[in-house]
Design an enzyme around this catalytic site. Structure first.
Site, mmCIF file in Angstrom:
data_model
loop_
_atom_site.group_PDB
_atom_site.id
_atom_site.type_symbol
_atom_site.label_atom_id
_atom_site.label_comp_id
_atom_site.label_asym_id
_atom_site.label_seq_id
_atom_site.Cartn_x
_atom_site.Cartn_y
_atom_site.Cartn_z
ATOM 1 N N GLU A 161 0.841 -1.209 0.000
ATOM 2 C CA GLU A 161 0.000 0.000 0.000
ATOM 3 C C GLU A 161 0.869 1.250 0.000
ATOM 4 O O GLU A 161 0.576 2.228 -0.696
ATOM 5 C CB GLU A 161 -0.921 -0.021 1.222
ATOM 6 C CG GLU A 161 -1.914 1.141 1.272
ATOM 7 C CD GLU A 161 -1.471 2.208 2.245
ATOM 8 O OE1 GLU A 161 -1.771 3.396 1.996
ATOM 9 O OE2 GLU A 161 -0.824 1.854 3.246
ATOM 10 N N ASP A 168 0.661 3.739 -3.159
ATOM 11 C CA ASP A 168 0.298 5.135 -2.935
ATOM 12 C C ASP A 168 1.236 6.063 -3.712
ATOM 13 O O ASP A 168 0.793 7.033 -4.342
ATOM 14 C CB ASP A 168 0.361 5.432 -1.440
ATOM 15 C CG ASP A 168 0.123 6.894 -1.119
ATOM 16 O OD1 ASP A 168 -1.028 7.347 -1.224
ATOM 17 O OD2 ASP A 168 1.098 7.587 -0.766
ATOM 18 N N ASP A 225 -6.900 0.948 0.875
ATOM 19 C CA ASP A 225 -5.564 0.375 1.065
ATOM 20 C C ASP A 225 -5.315 -0.779 0.094
ATOM 21 O O ASP A 225 -4.227 -0.895 -0.489
ATOM 22 C CB ASP A 225 -5.395 -0.119 2.502
ATOM 23 C CG ASP A 225 -5.309 1.015 3.510
ATOM 24 O OD1 ASP A 225 -5.213 2.182 3.083
ATOM 25 O OD2 ASP A 225 -5.355 0.729 4.724
ATOM 26 N N GLU A 262 -4.704 0.508 -3.507
ATOM 27 C CA GLU A 262 -3.333 1.003 -3.676
ATOM 28 C C GLU A 262 -2.328 -0.145 -3.642
ATOM 29 O O GLU A 262 -1.340 -0.135 -4.397
ATOM 30 C CB GLU A 262 -3.002 2.027 -2.593
ATOM 31 C CG GLU A 262 -3.725 3.355 -2.776
ATOM 32 C CD GLU A 262 -3.336 4.390 -1.745
ATOM 33 O OE1 GLU A 262 -3.191 5.563 -2.125
ATOM 34 O OE2 GLU A 262 -3.174 4.026 -0.554
#
Length: 248
Positions: free
Chosen positions: A49, A53, A122, A125
């Site tokens: 994650e 991101d 989450d 990503e």
């Protein structure tokens, strides 16, 4: 990995190229760690994650930088933040049925974490991070293009942070086409209570808007035109066929 999850991922992103475990980690919620019934899972998706991101931030920044050349840094940052916040990412995740395939610990499953905004965001990503590691940046671009840029809510998210008339002017300047032309095509109601319908045309793309003030009708028309333009825009990146470009 459950067979149905494997089939889901193969439909969503294609061949897993022997990296099924990487994608399984992307779908593993932190509640699994320490769960004795699932002791064979020793890593959650939190690290993926973190990576996803950063990759997503780059791709969305690239798209906005290319498509809104006259927008200030602050405006671009606000738009990007609205696209990549948990609420938006959870919406994108739900549209591909990601929650159904999350691997959860017993307590998380009991509290319906499967549909929680944070867990979905989450995991979304994390999946981008896994695609980047497995297939590279081009594949990550393709996934973001298909499931974010061309998602039905994306144009509204972008437009909500923009002055629509200014966006159209930016678009015309960036693409070297004639400036937008606004035309009042209808007026309704008594003199003291009129509504105006305005049509805008820019590079053969049209939009219409109706409001009590011409100025507001023009903004609504520009909004509709921008939504159509954004829906037609691919991510500004052409994948390179490195194998074909390399001589042997």
């Amino acid at each position: 990995m459950p067979p149905e999850t494997l089939a889901y991922l193969q439909t969503l992103i294609g061949s897993l190229d022997g990296n099924a475990r990487l994608y399984q980690t992307a779908l593993t919620h932190r509640s699994v760690i320490g769960n004795t019934a699932l002791s064979h899972h020793n890593e959650s998706n939190q690290r993926l994650e973190f990576l996803g991101d950063a990759v997503l931030g780059l791709l969305i920044s690239h798209f906005l930088f290319q498509n809104f050349p006259a927008s200030a840094e602050g405006d671009l940052s606000k738009t990007r933040a609205k696209i990549v916040n948990s609420k938006s990412l959870a919406c994108f995740a739900r549209s591909i049925g990601l929650g159904e395939h999350l691997l959860l610990g017993e307590s998380a499953a009991h509290y319906n974490i499967r549909d929680s905004e944070s867990a979905l965001a989450d995991a979304f990503e994390s999946l981008i991070g896994a695609i980047y590691l497995d297939k590279g940046l081009d594949a990550a671009y393709g996934f973001v293009d298909k499931h974010i840029i061309h998602h039905q809510s994306f144009s509204a998210i972008v437009a909500s942070e923009q002055n629509y008339k200014s966006c159209l002017i930016e678009y015309s300047q960036a693409h070297h086409v004639a400036a937008p032309v606004y035309t009042v095509i209808a007026e309704h109601g008594a003199e003291h209570d009129k509504e105006f319908t305005v049509e805008v045309s820019c590079n053969n793309i049209k939009g219409c808007g109706t409001a009590r003030r011409k100025k507001d009708a023009e903004q609504l028309a520009a909004k509709e035109a921008m939504e159509r333009i954004i829906a037609l825009q691919p991510l500004p990146h052409e994948p390179k066929d490195e194998e074909n470009s390399t001589t042997t």
